[in-house]
Design an enzyme around this catalytic site. Structure first.
Site, mmCIF file in Angstrom:
data_model
loop_
_atom_site.group_PDB
_atom_site.id
_atom_site.type_symbol
_atom_site.label_atom_id
_atom_site.label_comp_id
_atom_site.label_asym_id
_atom_site.label_seq_id
_atom_site.Cartn_x
_atom_site.Cartn_y
_atom_site.Cartn_z
ATOM 1 N N ASP A 202 0.527 -1.351 -0.776
ATOM 2 C CA ASP A 202 0.491 -0.221 0.082
ATOM 3 C C ASP A 202 0.678 1.880 0.012
ATOM 4 O O ASP A 202 1.686 1.748 0.998
ATOM 5 C CB ASP A 202 -0.829 -0.075 0.844
ATOM 6 C CG ASP A 202 -1.993 1.045 0.932
ATOM 7 O OD1 ASP A 202 -2.936 0.584 0.612
ATOM 8 O OD2 ASP A 202 -2.011 1.910 2.480
ATOM 9 N N GLU A 263 1.493 -0.728 -4.823
ATOM 10 C CA GLU A 263 0.507 0.076 -5.394
ATOM 11 C C GLU A 263 1.356 1.431 -5.097
ATOM 12 O O GLU A 263 1.833 2.283 -4.196
ATOM 13 C CB GLU A 263 -0.704 -0.034 -4.062
ATOM 14 C CG GLU A 263 -1.181 1.422 -4.642
ATOM 15 C CD GLU A 263 -2.068 2.161 -3.750
ATOM 16 O OE1 GLU A 263 -3.312 2.637 -3.980
ATOM 17 O OE2 GLU A 263 -1.547 2.552 -2.613
HETATM 18 C C1 NOJ Z 1 -4.510 2.751 -1.306
HETATM 19 C C2 NOJ Z 1 -5.476 2.049 -0.627
HETATM 20 O O1 NOJ Z 1 -6.507 0.503 -1.947
HETATM 21 C C3 NOJ Z 1 -7.072 2.439 -0.303
HETATM 22 O O2 NOJ Z 1 -8.252 2.180 -0.029
HETATM 23 C C4 NOJ Z 1 -6.101 3.612 0.977
HETATM 24 O O3 NOJ Z 1 -7.032 4.092 1.515
HETATM 25 C C5 NOJ Z 1 -5.335 4.215 0.662
HETATM 26 N N1 NOJ Z 1 -4.354 3.456 0.183
HETATM 27 C C6 NOJ Z 1 -3.967 4.129 2.102
HETATM 28 O O4 NOJ Z 1 -3.887 4.081 3.071
#
Ligand code: NOJ
Length: 539
Positions: A202, A263
């Site tokens: 993440d 991500e």
């Molecule tokens: C990316 C995640 O996919 C999202 O859902 C989340 O709110 C943020 N990161 C913060 O962790």
């Protein structure tokens, strides 16, 4: 499990947004028992792996992306023992399992953050987070903004402020602190010891902050609009790569089939390629494809630039159209402006669902024919659209509150899946129970049960495509070559012997010579491919 060290180079990975797949415990929220009950469905659909969004103990301020304990399971979702059983069952079905790692921030209920508050300024406990004195009375240390709206700083009793790039309940960890690094390496080992095959990382581009925490100035940037600069004070800083090199060493010590997917919302494919160099993370989400308009020239150039950038570092490209943060692509493709801006930034315009469905059918054939690995978001195989009329009083995304009720947020793509029957909750949970978000009544026609009975359904198309993809030697990892075609038609060849044709023009397109049609997103009209239709040809 058959040993295939590079399985992730061409895997099709299904995102399970755990709160919304299926509820086994009877509280209206999806859970591990629900996932276990749907494994045969996922196996039959033909995916290679599942990625499960955070399942750790959490106050659920941000749907579990606020983690209070990285080594356990939230009682809402089940127990650690059940998670271990699930990992074994996923493997038993010949699939792999990826868990979500949230390293940029913890929950404010994590013991470390509680200790930090109790210990006070200058303490080693505060040094695990980003605490600073203000810039004057009631003035935060700088002008950074939270991705969810409002300032990125919150003041604590005693006067100091802490940084949170997301909600105030998600304090950012200090990755310059060796204790934080050791802790996360240990968390990786904890889950690798339990047999997970990989991690989705993440906010991988956010971990390192400029040591001086300088103001951003007037140009405020958010998570998805990372600017084309290399000195941004909190996005895509060079320092993140050291962290990933150390994680790679940890994963490799378990064998070379464990993987990561980052991500990272960065400015261009060349910056993304830095995350997947040979000693870093193996793969990264390709959000340029997700954000691309439904237009042949844009798609062609995104495909080329991503393949080129990843090829330069020997990494596979990934492809993704939807996830739990963006408007479902079926809805986007039904709008005049088909481009996704990204999380929290989608344009709200009326969507032509019939048009969106037609394009979504073509898009999945395009995506699954491209070289590399692909991510599916739960429900896209059923042709689900974004639910844009959720009543305001059910909205749960922190953005809704943080934006002063201006931005509705991401709940519309997170509505619980319809499995069977003719009225809500459509088998998502028991009849008498209310799902955590209401489902539209017309999803009666979109249940897995209804679609499995109908070969022409979206589910039928996905299943057929995944079967062919698995069996055909040309699909999966590799390269492509473009074939000359009119400007609004995409034609590319995969070797040996497969042609993918996508007609985005206004007129029917006569298929090039071929042995047989392997699959098409709509019925062919006199050997012609109509507008917004795709086909795979054996040549
Ligand atoms: C990316 C995640 O996919 C999202 O859902 C989340 O709110 C943020 N990161 C913060 O962790």
């Amino acid at each position: 499990m058959a040993v295939n060290a590079s399985w992730w180079r061409d895997a099709v990975i299904y995102e399970v947004y755990i709160r919304s797949l299926a509820d086994g415990s009877g509280d209206g929220v999806g859970d591990i028992a629900g996932i276990r009950s749907r494994l045969p469905y996922l196996r039959d659909l033909g995916v290679d792996a599942v990625w499960i969004t955070p399942w750790y103990p959490s106050p659920m301020v941000d749907g579990g992306y606020d983690v209070a304990n990285y080594r356990d399971i939230d009682p809402l979702f089940g127990t650690l023992a059940e998670a271990e059983t699930l990992i074994g069952e996923v493997h038993g079905h010949g699939m792999r399992l990826i868990v979500d790692l949230v390293p940029n921030h913890s929950s404010d209920q994590h013991p470390w953050f509680r200790e930090a508050l109790a210990a006070g300024p200058g303490s080693p406990q505060r040094a695990r987070y980003v605490f600073r004195d203000g810039n004057g009375p009631d003035q935060p240390p700088n002008d950074w903004r939270s991705v969810f709206g409002g300032p990125a700083w919150t003041q604590v009793p005693g006067g100091q402020w802490y940084l949170h790039l997301f909600a105030p309940e998600q304090p950012d960890l200090n990755w310059d602190n060796p204790q934080v690094r050791e802790e996360f390496e240990d968390i990786l080992r904890f889950w690798l010891d339990r047999g997970v095959d990989g991690f989705r990382v993440d906010v991988a581009h956010g971990l390192i902050k400029h040591p001086d925490l300088p103001d951003l100035g007037s140009a405020q940037e958010d998570m998805v609009h990372s600017p084309d600069r290399t000195d941004h004070p909190h996005w895509d800083r060079d320092g993140v790569h050291d962290i990933f090199r150390s994680w790679r060493r940890v994963a490799d010590s378990y064998g070379d089939d464990r993987m990561f997917v980052a991500e990272a919302w960065v400015s261009k494919p060349e910056r993304l390629a830095r995350y997947v160099r040979s000693d870093e993370l193996q793969t990264a989400f390709n959000f340029d494809f997700l954000r691309c308009s439904w237009a042949a020239d844009s798609l062609r150039s995104v495909v080329d630039s991503c393949l080129h950038a990843m090829h330069a570092v020997g990494a596979p490209t990934t492809w993704v159209l939807s996830n739990h943060d963006v408007t479902r692509h079926l809805t986007r493709y039904g709008r005049p402006r088909t481009r996704a801006e990204g999380p929290l930034h989608d344009i709200v315009e009326p969507a032509d669902i019939e048009l969106g469905t037609r394009r979504a059918r073509a898009a999945v054939l395009l995506m699954l024919a491209l070289p590399g690995s692909a991510y599916l978001y739960q429900g896209e195989e059923l042709g689900l659209e974004e639910v844009e009329d959720l009543p305001e009083d059910v909205l749960q995304d922190p953005t809704w509150q943080r934006s002063g009720h201006k931005v509705r947020g991401r709940d519309g793509c997170r509505v619980p899946l319809p499995w069977r029957g003719s009225r809500p909750p459509f088998g998502f949970c028991r009849e008498q129970v209310r799902p955590w978000l209401p489902q539209p009544a017309h999803w009666q026609a979109r249940t897995a049960e209804a679609e499995e009975a109908e070969p022409e359904s979206m589910w039928g198309l996905y299943r057929a495509a995944l079967r062919i993809r698995r069996a055909h030697p040309a699909l999966g990892d590799g390269t492509l070559s473009w074939v000359d075609a009119p400007a609004e038609v995409l034609v590319f060849r995969r070797e040996p012997g497969l042609l993918c044709v996508v007609n985005l023009s206004d007129t029917p397109f006569a298929l090039p010579g071929h042995e047989r049609v392997l699959l098409s997103s709509e019925q062919m009209q006199n050997g012609k491919l109509s507008t917004d239709t795709a086909a795979w040809l054996q040549v």
